[in-house]
Design a protein around this motif. Structure first.
Motif: not given
Length: 118
Positions: A48-53, A55-59
């Motif tokens: 989850v932490e990796e996916a959040t990272g 997502y934040e990078s893509a956003a």
């Protein structure tokens, strides 16, 4: 006959001993299942932490790209507003070049049965 003597020599566990052994095995399996559950929970949290990272990078990249596109669109819009004659001339020239390119490609295509000749 030798097997009968070996069976008689080894004491058979009583029902109580067998139940205690089974309960120990069940307790051990429960501990192992709890370990596995903790490991899975930790790995899920890491995922989850990796996916959040990601997502934040893509956003963040999408936001910067949007700002760049908006800036480019504003400059093009400003140029068109400042020079409407030049812009319309460029659009007409682009349409004419597209038309000429279409005719050229059509002329070079071999004449086969086409649906519009029938």
């Amino acid at each position: 006959m030798a097997d009968d003597q070996n069976e008689a020599a080894t004491p058979r566990p009583t029902q109580r001993e067998a139940q205690e052994a089974l309960e120990k095995q069940v307790a051990q399996l429960k501990r192992e299942i709890n370990k596995i559950n903790r490991t899975l929970a930790e790995r899920a949290e890491e995922a989850v932490e990796e996916a959040t990272g990601w997502y934040e990078s893509a956003a963040d990249r999408a936001g910067r790209t949007t700002l760049a596109l908006r800036s480019g669109a504003q400059s093009v819009s400003g140029a068109v507003q400042d020079n409407p004659g030049t812009a319309s001339t460029l659009f007409i020239l682009g349409a004419a070049l597209g038309l000429l390119l279409g005719f050229t490609l059509y002329a070079n295509e071999p004449r086969r049965d086409r649906w519009f000749y029938k």
